[in-house]
Write a protein that holds these residues in place. Structure first.
Motif, PDB file in Angstrom:
ATOM      1  N   ASP A  50       0.837  -1.205   0.000  1.00  0.00           N
ATOM      2  CA  ASP A  50       0.000   0.000   0.000  1.00  0.00           C
ATOM      3  C   ASP A  50       0.869   1.252   0.000  1.00  0.00           C
ATOM      4  O   ASP A  50       0.577   2.233  -0.701  1.00  0.00           O
ATOM      5  N   ALA A  53       2.332   1.625  -3.519  1.00  0.00           N
ATOM      6  CA  ALA A  53       1.339   2.120  -4.463  1.00  0.00           C
ATOM      7  C   ALA A  53       1.068   3.609  -4.253  1.00  0.00           C
ATOM      8  O   ALA A  53       0.906   4.369  -5.214  1.00  0.00           O
ATOM      9  N   ALA A  54       1.042   4.032  -2.986  1.00  0.00           N
ATOM     10  CA  ALA A  54       0.803   5.450  -2.685  1.00  0.00           C
ATOM     11  C   ALA A  54       1.943   6.315  -3.209  1.00  0.00           C
ATOM     12  O   ALA A  54       1.713   7.411  -3.743  1.00  0.00           O
ATOM     13  N   ILE A  56       3.934   5.645  -5.748  1.00  0.00           N
ATOM     14  CA  ILE A  56       3.846   5.675  -7.213  1.00  0.00           C
ATOM     15  C   ILE A  56       2.727   6.611  -7.659  1.00  0.00           C
ATOM     16  O   ILE A  56       2.886   7.398  -8.598  1.00  0.00           O
ATOM     17  N   GLN A  57       1.598   6.566  -6.978  1.00  0.00           N
ATOM     18  CA  GLN A  57       0.484   7.446  -7.304  1.00  0.00           C
ATOM     19  C   GLN A  57       0.862   8.912  -7.096  1.00  0.00           C
ATOM     20  O   GLN A  57       0.513   9.786  -7.899  1.00  0.00           O
ATOM     21  N   LEU A  58       1.596   9.181  -6.038  1.00  0.00           N
ATOM     22  CA  LEU A  58       2.002  10.550  -5.728  1.00  0.00           C
ATOM     23  C   LEU A  58       2.982  11.105  -6.751  1.00  0.00           C
ATOM     24  O   LEU A  58       2.813  12.233  -7.241  1.00  0.00           O
ATOM     25  N   GLN A  60       4.125   9.614  -9.810  1.00  0.00           N
ATOM     26  CA  GLN A  60       3.935   9.286 -11.230  1.00  0.00           C
ATOM     27  C   GLN A  60       5.292   9.135 -11.943  1.00  0.00           C
ATOM     28  O   GLN A  60       5.582   9.830 -12.921  1.00  0.00           O
ATOM     29  N   THR A 156       1.964  -1.254 -17.794  1.00  0.00           N
ATOM     30  CA  THR A 156       2.263   0.167 -17.968  1.00  0.00           C
ATOM     31  C   THR A 156       3.642   0.313 -18.605  1.00  0.00           C
ATOM     32  O   THR A 156       4.419  -0.629 -18.635  1.00  0.00           O
TER      33      THR A 156
END
Length: 218
Positions: A50, A53-54, A56-58, A60, A156
């Protein structure tokens, strides 16, 4: 272009983790136009993916290099493959010790790194850094993060992989007993910068190929 570097918090009774000590030294640096960003991951099976993933989301990122501590290794170990199993020899930082459990239920047996691992290893050696391609990332949280990273990004264009690094000299000194291999955080950071140079060149080559409609096959 951003490249995300992750490291782990200390675990197993240690007060430092070389993966995070090295990663911190790279925060905010630029490598051939690429910006380096960093994130610390918990050494906890239930939380590491988690947190990954956070991050990577932050950020990019265009690529992700996850780092981990490897007792007894003497080189910059670039991992080739992650396997779909958690089999902990010691508890994680919250006491969990999964045995023969999948990282991702119904996931494939393994994922390969999508980093240019051979190019990175060759460049590191040419610059005087001990480096090798490793065929096993173990079955602790390092492998879990490596597998989870590849699973998350498999469809991706983001390149990703895992590198194990040796202990710090302070860790070896604190343990006493037989001498173990070690590297300073500064040496680890310099080795990482060498590897990242190759990665950025690889990414830029891919982008030029796509721009000119040639495609890329690495």
């Amino acid at each position: 272009m951003k490249i995300l570097i992750t490291g782990f918090e200390p675990f197993g009774g240690e007060t430092v983790n070389p993966s995070w000590e090295a990663a911190q030294l790279l925060a905010g640096q630029q490598v051939q136009g690429a910006s380096l960003v960093v994130a610390q991951l918990p050494c906890v099976f239930a939380k590491s993916l988690d947190a990954l993933a956070a991050a990577i989301q932050l950020h990019q990122p265009r690529a992700v290099i996850a780092l981990g501590q490897a007792d007894g290794r003497s080189d910059f170990s670039i991992e080739r493959v992650a396997i779909n199993v958690c089999d902990a020899r010691i508890p994680d930082n919250e006491g969990a010790q999964p045995i023969d459990e999948p990282v991702i239920a119904q996931g494939p047996a393994a994922y390969f790194s999508s980093l240019p691992i051979k190019k990175m290893a060759m460049h590191l050696k040419a610059k005087g850094h001990p480096a090798a391609i490793s065929q096993t990332a173990g079955t602790f949280v390092c492998n879990q993060v490596f597998y989870g990273l590849q699973h998350l990004l498999c469809n991706t264009p983001v390149l990703s992989g895992f590198v194990h690094v040796p202990l710090l000299p302070s860790q070896v000194a604190a343990r006493g007993g037989p001498s173990l291999a070690s590297m300073s955080s500064e040496t680890l950071a310099q080795a990482l910068l060498c590897a990242i140079e190759v990665l950025v060149q690889h990414l830029q080559s891919d982008e030029r190929d796509i721009k000119w409609g040639m495609g890329a096959n690495h």
